[in-house]
Design a protein around this motif. Structure first.
Motif, PDB file in Angstrom:
ATOM      1  N   TRP A 102      -5.205  12.377 -34.401  1.00 41.24           N
ATOM      2  CA  TRP A 102      -5.505  11.681 -33.149  1.00 41.24           C
ATOM      3  C   TRP A 102      -5.038  12.439 -31.931  1.00 41.24           C
ATOM      4  O   TRP A 102      -5.470  12.153 -30.812  1.00 41.24           O
ATOM      5  CB  TRP A 102      -4.927  10.257 -33.178  1.00 41.24           C
ATOM      6  CG  TRP A 102      -5.710   9.426 -34.122  1.00 41.24           C
ATOM      7  CD1 TRP A 102      -5.405   9.185 -35.440  1.00 41.24           C
ATOM      8  CD2 TRP A 102      -6.963   8.800 -33.882  1.00 41.24           C
ATOM      9  NE1 TRP A 102      -6.394   8.434 -36.017  1.00 41.24           N
ATOM     10  CE2 TRP A 102      -7.357   8.172 -35.078  1.00 41.24           C
ATOM     11  CE3 TRP A 102      -7.790   8.686 -32.765  1.00 41.24           C
ATOM     12  CZ2 TRP A 102      -8.552   7.461 -35.193  1.00 41.24           C
ATOM     13  CZ3 TRP A 102      -8.974   7.972 -32.877  1.00 41.24           C
ATOM     14  CH2 TRP A 102      -9.345   7.366 -34.085  1.00 41.24           C
ATOM     15  N   LEU A 141      -7.377  14.129 -29.283  1.00 46.85           N
ATOM     16  CA  LEU A 141      -8.074  13.315 -28.283  1.00 46.85           C
ATOM     17  C   LEU A 141      -8.317  14.025 -26.948  1.00 46.85           C
ATOM     18  O   LEU A 141      -9.444  14.086 -26.458  1.00 46.85           O
ATOM     19  CB  LEU A 141      -7.269  12.030 -28.053  1.00 46.85           C
ATOM     20  CG  LEU A 141      -7.922  10.992 -27.153  1.00 46.85           C
ATOM     21  CD1 LEU A 141      -9.130  10.395 -27.821  1.00 46.85           C
ATOM     22  CD2 LEU A 141      -6.927   9.891 -26.806  1.00 46.85           C
ATOM     23  N   TYR A 170     -11.076  16.584 -26.619  1.00 47.20           N
ATOM     24  CA  TYR A 170     -12.432  16.041 -26.506  1.00 47.20           C
ATOM     25  C   TYR A 170     -12.678  15.456 -25.119  1.00 47.20           C
ATOM     26  O   TYR A 170     -13.789  15.553 -24.586  1.00 47.20           O
ATOM     27  CB  TYR A 170     -12.653  14.967 -27.578  1.00 47.20           C
ATOM     28  CG  TYR A 170     -12.580  15.499 -28.988  1.00 47.20           C
ATOM     29  CD1 TYR A 170     -13.227  16.680 -29.338  1.00 47.20           C
ATOM     30  CD2 TYR A 170     -11.876  14.830 -29.971  1.00 47.20           C
ATOM     31  CE1 TYR A 170     -13.162  17.170 -30.619  1.00 47.20           C
ATOM     32  CE2 TYR A 170     -11.809  15.314 -31.258  1.00 47.20           C
ATOM     33  CZ  TYR A 170     -12.449  16.481 -31.583  1.00 47.20           C
ATOM     34  OH  TYR A 170     -12.382  16.961 -32.860  1.00 47.20           O
ATOM     35  N   VAL A 187     -23.801  11.278 -23.678  1.00 43.60           N
ATOM     36  CA  VAL A 187     -23.405  10.455 -22.545  1.00 43.60           C
ATOM     37  C   VAL A 187     -24.039  11.039 -21.295  1.00 43.60           C
ATOM     38  O   VAL A 187     -24.473  12.182 -21.276  1.00 43.60           O
ATOM     39  CB  VAL A 187     -21.876  10.442 -22.373  1.00 43.60           C
ATOM     40  CG1 VAL A 187     -21.217   9.582 -23.425  1.00 43.60           C
ATOM     41  CG2 VAL A 187     -21.309  11.848 -22.423  1.00 43.60           C
ATOM     42  N   VAL A 214     -12.056  10.546 -33.667  1.00 42.33           N
ATOM     43  CA  VAL A 214     -11.233  10.932 -32.511  1.00 42.33           C
ATOM     44  C   VAL A 214     -12.136  11.357 -31.357  1.00 42.33           C
ATOM     45  O   VAL A 214     -11.883  11.043 -30.193  1.00 42.33           O
ATOM     46  CB  VAL A 214     -10.263  12.067 -32.897  1.00 42.33           C
ATOM     47  CG1 VAL A 214      -9.307  12.354 -31.764  1.00 42.33           C
ATOM     48  CG2 VAL A 214      -9.500  11.712 -34.158  1.00 42.33           C
ATOM     49  N   PHE A 215     -13.215  12.047 -31.705  1.00 43.81           N
ATOM     50  CA  PHE A 215     -14.175  12.489 -30.691  1.00 43.81           C
ATOM     51  C   PHE A 215     -14.780  11.303 -29.946  1.00 43.81           C
ATOM     52  O   PHE A 215     -14.926  11.337 -28.723  1.00 43.81           O
ATOM     53  CB  PHE A 215     -15.261  13.332 -31.364  1.00 43.81           C
ATOM     54  CG  PHE A 215     -16.340  13.765 -30.431  1.00 43.81           C
ATOM     55  CD1 PHE A 215     -16.055  14.631 -29.385  1.00 43.81           C
ATOM     56  CD2 PHE A 215     -17.632  13.300 -30.578  1.00 43.81           C
ATOM     57  CE1 PHE A 215     -17.043  15.021 -28.505  1.00 43.81           C
ATOM     58  CE2 PHE A 215     -18.624  13.688 -29.707  1.00 43.81           C
ATOM     59  CZ  PHE A 215     -18.335  14.547 -28.666  1.00 43.81           C
ATOM     60  N   LEU A 239     -13.461   8.354 -29.420  1.00 45.19           N
ATOM     61  CA  LEU A 239     -12.458   7.808 -28.512  1.00 45.19           C
ATOM     62  C   LEU A 239     -12.309   8.720 -27.292  1.00 45.19           C
ATOM     63  O   LEU A 239     -12.189   8.240 -26.155  1.00 45.19           O
ATOM     64  CB  LEU A 239     -11.115   7.658 -29.245  1.00 45.19           C
ATOM     65  CG  LEU A 239     -10.010   6.960 -28.458  1.00 45.19           C
ATOM     66  CD1 LEU A 239     -10.403   5.545 -28.107  1.00 45.19           C
ATOM     67  CD2 LEU A 239      -8.702   6.960 -29.239  1.00 45.19           C
ATOM     68  N   GLY A 240     -12.358  10.033 -27.537  1.00 44.70           N
ATOM     69  CA  GLY A 240     -12.269  10.987 -26.430  1.00 44.70           C
ATOM     70  C   GLY A 240     -13.408  10.792 -25.425  1.00 44.70           C
ATOM     71  O   GLY A 240     -13.205  10.849 -24.210  1.00 44.70           O
ATOM     72  N   MET A 241     -14.619  10.542 -25.937  1.00 38.98           N
ATOM     73  CA  MET A 241     -15.756  10.291 -25.044  1.00 38.98           C
ATOM     74  C   MET A 241     -15.491   9.060 -24.190  1.00 38.98           C
ATOM     75  O   MET A 241     -15.737   9.071 -22.982  1.00 38.98           O
ATOM     76  CB  MET A 241     -17.021  10.050 -25.883  1.00 38.98           C
ATOM     77  CG  MET A 241     -17.744  11.323 -26.249  1.00 38.98           C
ATOM     78  SD  MET A 241     -19.414  10.975 -26.777  1.00 38.98           S
ATOM     79  CE  MET A 241     -19.147  10.336 -28.411  1.00 38.98           C
ATOM     80  N   VAL A 262     -12.641   7.743 -23.263  1.00 35.88           N
ATOM     81  CA  VAL A 262     -11.625   8.009 -22.243  1.00 35.88           C
ATOM     82  C   VAL A 262     -12.225   8.787 -21.076  1.00 35.88           C
ATOM     83  O   VAL A 262     -12.015   8.455 -19.908  1.00 35.88           O
ATOM     84  CB  VAL A 262     -10.432   8.774 -22.857  1.00 35.88           C
ATOM     85  CG1 VAL A 262      -9.452   9.198 -21.772  1.00 35.88           C
ATOM     86  CG2 VAL A 262      -9.724   7.920 -23.891  1.00 35.88           C
ATOM     87  N   SER A 263     -13.029   9.812 -21.394  1.00 35.70           N
ATOM     88  CA  SER A 263     -13.578  10.622 -20.309  1.00 35.70           C
ATOM     89  C   SER A 263     -14.562   9.802 -19.474  1.00 35.70           C
ATOM     90  O   SER A 263     -14.647   9.981 -18.259  1.00 35.70           O
ATOM     91  CB  SER A 263     -14.246  11.879 -20.866  1.00 35.70           C
ATOM     92  OG  SER A 263     -15.240  11.532 -21.782  1.00 35.70           O
ATOM     93  N   VAL A 314     -14.329   6.584 -18.867  1.00 40.25           N
ATOM     94  CA  VAL A 314     -13.524   5.728 -17.984  1.00 40.25           C
ATOM     95  C   VAL A 314     -13.047   6.539 -16.790  1.00 40.25           C
ATOM     96  O   VAL A 314     -13.061   6.075 -15.654  1.00 40.25           O
ATOM     97  CB  VAL A 314     -12.334   5.127 -18.764  1.00 40.25           C
ATOM     98  CG1 VAL A 314     -11.364   4.446 -17.814  1.00 40.25           C
ATOM     99  CG2 VAL A 314     -12.835   4.143 -19.797  1.00 40.25           C
TER     100      VAL A 314
END
Ligand SMILES: [Zn+2]
Ligand SMILES: [Zn+2]
Lengths: 224, 214
Positions: free
Chosen positions: A150, A153, A156, B75, B156-157, B159-161, B163-164, B166
């Motif tokens: 994790w 993160l 990414y 996105v 994980v990717f 979740l990363g998308m 966050v970015s 937001v």
């Protein structure tokens, strides 16, 4: 409680890929392969402790630039701004998305630290042949293995930010040097967790202790 | 090998715990049951019901979702009627061009290359098995799948998308593309496939239980 027997004590090696048990020849130094899947067979992962220490040291060193250097640089008409991992978390917090701020803080700041400290503790306790808290340490290792991925993160997050903002054309975001250091920390700590052999935690139980009898009957596993 | 001991077969129902090396007898598991190590509570053996067919069906679904996730835009942003969208490969390409090649390579490998390698290797192993064409080589091949598995990080990717997005939501309207939803579905299907997969299927057809060979 009767004494429990490990594969090693019974002169067996288990394949780390498929679980096949094979007799380990006495004192043989030759390279052995699993009869079923062909994976290299080892009683324990080779040079586990040294490798884990080396990888942990490298990740701890890289953790410093990963947190101090800018993770990304934003340039727009109004000027340019550099963000570290922590200032990125602060930005999320202040813009009101504090659940995500917590997630990023945990994944990018806490998880790598937790991994470095937990694996150092595990390796040190194995080296001192500690017999205390065996189950807790086994659980700690599983936790480290589980949460490790994790921390990727932020890598990414950067990827999508850089791409979208550049496409959109009003500003540019560039990944900073911390991104490379941080990616290296994630990869190195994952390798460190893989090179640690959790069976070493339990091995001190096989050390000779004043005459407890060896019961050759194998243990019965618990059913769920 | 000269050691006579090396060819003695260990009892077939013996298992060593992967995490603590404790020898235990392999229990007879009903479908859906899981056995755990008596000492360290690690999972010792599982018996997923109807494993081969379910795993194949789920892996096929995952392969289709993977294609959608990689061919369509992930996105996008919309601002004053202008709309930009980006796919995963474009994002990796931009990073590479910007001079952070190690990071671009890391993203490419963990979010794109290894997931597809894992999916296709599972199909290569399980399809012949389903068709009744069994080759001991498959077991060797499956070792590769195992070494690739920890590095696929689609969840994980995703979740990363989020966050970015937001982070960008104050700049413009964010758009979730087709590939975003395909990725979300892919994670669910991959989880189900991993649960359905019984690795014992592979090892049961591999050649004999002799001792270790040099
Ligand atoms: Zn094997
Ligand atoms: Zn165990």
């Amino acid at each position: 409680m009767t004494r429990q027997v490990t594969a090693r004590e019974a002169g067996l090696m288990s394949c780390h890929v498929c679980g096949q048990l094979a007799r380990s020849p006495h004192g043989a130094a030759q390279r052995l392969r699993c009869p079923r899947c062909g994976a290299p067979l080892h009683l324990r992962k080779p040079a586990s402790i040294t490798t884990t220490w080396a990888l942990l040291l490298a990740s701890a060193l890289l953790y410093i630039p990963a947190n101090l250097l800018p993770m990304m640089t934003t340039a727009s008409l109004t000027g340019s701004q550099e963000d570290t991992i922590l200032s990125g978390v602060v930005f999320l917090w202040e813009s009101g998305s504090w659940p995500l701020a917590l997630v990023v803080f945990f994944a990018s700041v806490m998880v790598p630290l937790l991994k470095i400290f937990a694996l150092s503790y595990l390796t040190a306790s194995v080296q001192s042949r500690s017999r205390r808290g065996l189950l807790q340490r086994a659980r700690l290792y599983r936790l480290v293995e589980f949460v490790g991925r994790w921390s990727m993160l932020d890598i990414y997050v950067i990827t999508i930010l850089v791409a979208l903002v550049q496409f959109q054309g009003l500003a540019t975001i560039q990944a900073g040097p911390a991104a490379v250091a941080f990616g290296a920390v994630v990869v190195l700590t994952m390798f460190a967790a893989m090179s640690f052999d959790p069976r070493l935690i339990w091995d001190p139980l096989s050390d000779p202790v004043d005459g407890d009898p060896v019961d050759p009957a194998p243990e019965r596993p618990a059913h769920d | 090998m000269t050691d006579p001991d090396a060819h003695a077969t260990p009892p077939a129902d013996l298992l060593a715990c992967h995490d603590c090396d404790l020898l235990q007898t392999e229990p007879a598991l009903a479908p859906g049951e899981t056995a755990r190590c008596a000492r360290c509570n690690a999972i010792l053996a599982r018996n997923p019901p109807d494993s081969l067919d379910r795993t194949l069906a789920l892996t096929f679904t995952a392969a289709v979702l993977y294609l959608i996730a990689n061919l369509y835009p992930l996105v996008g942003l919309e601002m004053q009627g202008r709309r930009v969208e980006v796919s995963l490969f474009e994002a990796v390409h931009i990073l590479w061009r910007d001079g952070v090649e190690p990071v671009a390579a890391l993203v490419f490998v963990t979010a794109q290359l290894f997931p597809v390698l894992e999916l296709s290797m599972i199909l290569v192993v399980l399809l012949p098995l389903r068709l009744g064409r069994v080759s001991p080589r498959l077991a060797t091949f499956f070792r590769l799948v195992r070494s690739v598995q920890p590095w696929g990080m689609v969840e994980v990717f995703l979740l990363g998308m989020l966050v970015s997005l937001v982070k960008l939501s104050h700049l413009a309207t964010v758009i979730l593309g087709t590939a975003f939803w395909a990725t979300a579905a892919l994670i669910v299907v991959l989880t189900l496939a991993a649960r359905a997969f019984d690795t014992r299927l592979l090892w049961q057809l591999a050649p004999g239980d002799e001792g270790a060979r040099p």
